[in-house]
Each structure stands twice: as structure tokens, then as C-alpha cells.
Design a protein around this motif. Structure first.
Motif, mmCIF file in Angstrom:
data_model
loop_
_atom_site.group_PDB
_atom_site.id
_atom_site.type_symbol
_atom_site.label_atom_id
_atom_site.label_comp_id
_atom_site.label_asym_id
_atom_site.label_seq_id
_atom_site.Cartn_x
_atom_site.Cartn_y
_atom_site.Cartn_z
ATOM 1 N N GLU A 110 -6.989 2.482 6.016
ATOM 2 C CA GLU A 110 -8.165 1.913 5.366
ATOM 3 C C GLU A 110 -7.767 1.034 4.188
ATOM 4 N N HIS A 111 -6.818 1.485 3.361
ATOM 5 C CA HIS A 111 -6.341 0.667 2.244
ATOM 6 C C HIS A 111 -5.674 -0.615 2.752
ATOM 7 N N ARG A 112 -4.885 -0.468 3.803
ATOM 8 C CA ARG A 112 -4.210 -1.640 4.371
ATOM 9 C C ARG A 112 -5.231 -2.638 4.913
ATOM 10 N N ARG A 113 -6.259 -2.125 5.568
ATOM 11 C CA ARG A 113 -7.304 -3.014 6.093
ATOM 12 C C ARG A 113 -8.013 -3.740 4.955
ATOM 13 N N HIS A 114 -8.334 -3.013 3.878
ATOM 14 C CA HIS A 114 -9.063 -3.609 2.762
ATOM 15 C C HIS A 114 -8.237 -4.690 2.079
ATOM 16 N N VAL A 115 -6.974 -4.394 1.779
ATOM 17 C CA VAL A 115 -6.110 -5.388 1.127
ATOM 18 C C VAL A 115 -5.917 -6.589 2.043
ATOM 19 N N GLY A 116 -5.714 -6.338 3.331
ATOM 20 C CA GLY A 116 -5.566 -7.438 4.282
ATOM 21 C C GLY A 116 -6.803 -8.306 4.353
ATOM 22 N N VAL A 125 -2.620 -1.676 -6.198
ATOM 23 C CA VAL A 125 -2.216 -2.939 -5.583
ATOM 24 C C VAL A 125 -3.050 -4.051 -6.211
ATOM 25 N N ALA A 126 -2.374 -4.994 -6.882
ATOM 26 C CA ALA A 126 -3.067 -6.145 -7.463
ATOM 27 C C ALA A 126 -3.032 -7.275 -6.448
ATOM 28 N N VAL A 127 -4.220 -7.713 -6.022
ATOM 29 C CA VAL A 127 -4.344 -8.780 -5.028
ATOM 30 C C VAL A 127 -4.704 -10.069 -5.744
ATOM 31 N N MET A 128 -3.897 -11.116 -5.536
ATOM 32 C CA MET A 128 -4.118 -12.386 -6.208
ATOM 33 C C MET A 128 -4.933 -13.343 -5.347
ATOM 34 N N THR A 129 -5.636 -14.240 -6.017
ATOM 35 C CA THR A 129 -6.373 -15.288 -5.320
ATOM 36 C C THR A 129 -5.407 -16.381 -4.888
ATOM 37 N N ALA A 130 -5.863 -17.222 -3.947
ATOM 38 C CA ALA A 130 -5.112 -18.437 -3.625
ATOM 39 C C ALA A 130 -5.090 -19.317 -4.870
ATOM 40 N N VAL A 159 -7.948 -5.219 -8.115
ATOM 41 C CA VAL A 159 -6.892 -4.208 -8.203
ATOM 42 C C VAL A 159 -7.366 -2.990 -7.417
ATOM 43 N N VAL A 160 -6.662 -2.688 -6.347
ATOM 44 C CA VAL A 160 -7.041 -1.610 -5.434
ATOM 45 C C VAL A 160 -6.277 -0.343 -5.804
ATOM 46 N N LYS A 161 -6.997 0.710 -6.103
ATOM 47 C CA LYS A 161 -6.364 1.988 -6.423
ATOM 48 C C LYS A 161 -6.017 2.712 -5.132
ATOM 49 N N VAL A 196 0.829 -1.203 0.000
ATOM 50 C CA VAL A 196 0.000 0.000 0.000
ATOM 51 C C VAL A 196 0.865 1.255 0.000
ATOM 52 N N CYS A 197 2.005 1.187 0.681
ATOM 53 C CA CYS A 197 2.904 2.342 0.761
ATOM 54 C C CYS A 197 3.494 2.685 -0.604
ATOM 55 N N LEU A 198 3.851 1.652 -1.382
ATOM 56 C CA LEU A 198 4.550 1.882 -2.644
ATOM 57 C C LEU A 198 3.623 1.950 -3.855
ATOM 58 N N GLY A 199 2.631 1.081 -3.921
ATOM 59 C CA GLY A 199 1.863 0.916 -5.147
ATOM 60 C C GLY A 199 0.882 2.044 -5.403
#
Length: 270
Positions: A242-248, A209-214, A222-224, A203-206
Motif C-alpha cells: 500500500e505504501h509503495r502504491r501510494h508513493v508510486g 519517505v519525502a516525495v519531490m515534485t517535478a 512526506v509519507v510516514k 519504502v523498505c528503508l525510510g
């Protein structure tokens, strides 16, 4: 210095032969677009295929189905339009920082004086002016990784691939490197795909953020990220948590789904 190139993965599937001779599908129908000059981070559960995506873009392996494209041209193998930085910096211990960066220029037959000038310039770009004559053992872990980044930039690639480059370093050094790398990215305008397992780093760099499935891996979401890390530190931004919580949360959902599938398979064999 050339600008970043457009990267596309279109309906990519990658199947390997398992240890027992059974086929193993690491990626299935994965789609991803990275705009020229964009810094995109890639996260996902262990075994989701992040490393396979990295290898496909680098040209170290080819997809079973689908396409990997750089500015519309298929990737058929490693090439100088892609630079690679991994966790192990792999600097030559017998070469100075400047000579390590010059190695990339030697491969392009750049004249000696021009090599030296460009190497000094690139070390300046990553914030290491003054360490040109130091050997890797005389540099900190963070400084060695910055030399590795400068060496990758020496090829003037359009795409820079980063595979957990700051893993294994202490938290303070990682944050320092993250801030420094964002400055390098802004200065060079390269397209960057940054693979990480660290949600905060993603979240800090991107910018996205593209989140992959298992596994088998696909892009779940893809989270903007609308945070500018150059303005007061992105971790202090109100939206960071909030972004960190969502991606997590996306990752936890995938882990739960993967465990449920494992239990179902175990029960069916029982």
C-alpha cells in the motif's frame, strides 16, 4: 559514537545558469526537516532536484535563497559532521579494507593503534569482520559498498548522506545491503538522508519517505512508513504494497504534470 543531528532545509531555492545563459531553477521554496537519528528516504521524478538537495546538505553548493541548517547552524561548506556515500564507492584499490576505513581516521590525526582498533570495530558494525586484510578487488560489490559506509562512519558524522549507494547492484544484493544498512543505522543512531529512484527501496528503508515534485523541486508529500524492517522483512509486511502504491502514484502524478507543462510550452512556441 555521536548521535544523529537535526537537519533542516527552510524555504530553499537554488538557481543555476543554463547553457544558453538563461537561469534554471532546480529547487523552489523547498522545506524539509529530518529529526536527529531519523532515516529519511528522498524520491522524485528525474530532474526534480534530488541531487541538488544532496549537494546542498553536503555543502558542495549553497542555496540561492533559504537556509540549510545542521542543529540550527547554517551549512557553509563540506565538514566532518556529514558523511557521504555514493554509488561509486571510490575505495583506494591499493589499500586493504581496514586501511580504507583508517583513511577517515587519519584525517582526524587519530593515533595508529587507535585507528586500527576503530577501523576493525567499524568493519564489525557493518558486518564485515574477517575481511580486514582483503583488497577491494577481493570483495564483492556489496562488500565494497559496506566498506565505503564504514569509512564514512569513521569521521563519526552526525548526518550520513546516501546518494543511490546500491544502484547498479543486482536485486538480491540490494535487498541484502538494505537489510544490513538498517542494522547499521539502528546501531549507530545517525541521521540518514537516503536518495533513491527506487520506490520499493524508499519504502523498505525510510521511516518517512519525502516525495519531490517535478522541477522546480519542492517536497510534495512526506509519507510516514509504519513498518519495522527488522521484524520479518518489511517487503512481506501487509502495508508495504500500500505504501509503495501510494508513493508510486504521487510520482506518476508528478510525471504527468511535468509532461503537460512541456506540451504547453511546446505549443506556445509553435
Amino acid at each position: 559514537m555521536s548521535q544523529g543531528l537535526h537537519l533542516s532545509l527552510r524555504n530553499v531555492t537554488k538557481t543555476f545558469q543554463g547553457d544558453a545563459g538563461e537561469p534554471f531553477t532546480a529547487l523552489s521554496g523547498l522545506d524539509l526537516d529530518v529529526r536527529g537519528g531519523e532515516l529519511l528516504t528522498l524520491v522524485g521524478p528525474s530532474g526534480c532536484g534530488k541531487s541538488t538537495v544532496f549537494a546542498l546538505i553536503a555543502g558542495l553548493t549553497r542555496p540561492t535563497a533559504g537556509q540549510v541548517l545542521i542543529d540550527g547552524a547554517p551549512v557553509t561548506g563540506p565538514a566532518l559532521d556529514r558523511g557521504v556515500v555514493v554509488q561509486q564507492h571510490a575505495l583506494f584499490p591499493w589499500r586493504t579494507a581496514q586501511a580504507n576505513v583508517e583513511f577517515g581516521l587519519e584525517a582526524r590525526a587519530v593515533p595508529i593503534r587507535e585507528r586500527a582498533r576503530r577501523a576493525r570495530e567499524l568493519l564489525g558494525v557493518v558486518g564485515l569482520s574477517g575481511v580486514e586484510e582483503r583488497y577491494p578487488y577481493e570483495l564483492s560489490g556489496g562488500e565494497r559498498q559496506l566498506v565505503a559506509i564504514a569509512r564514512s562512519l569513521a569521521f563519526d558524522p552526525g548526518v550520513l548522506l546516501m546518494d543511490e549507494p546500491f544502484a547498479g547492484l543486482d536485486a538480491r544484493t540490494r535487498e541484502w545491503l538494505q537489510e544490513r544498512f538498517v542494522r547499521v543505522w539502528r546501531h549507530t543512531g545517525k541521521t540518514v538522508v537516503f536518495v533513491t529512484h527506487d520506490v520499493g527501496e524508499a519504502v523498505c528503508l525510510g521511516r518517512r519517505v519525502a516525495v519531490m515534485t517535478a522541477g522546480p523541486g519542492r517536497v510534495k508529500e512526506v509519507v510516514k512508513v509504519g513498518i519495522d524492517p527488522m521484524e520479518g522483512g518489511s517487503r512481506a509486511h501487509p502495508a508495504f504494497a500500500e505504501h509503495r502504491r501510494h508513493v508510486g502514484s504521487l510520482l506518476r502524478d508528478e510525471l504527468a504534470a511535468a509532461r503537460a507543462r512541456e506540451r504547453k510550452v511546446t505549443a506556445s512556441h509553435g
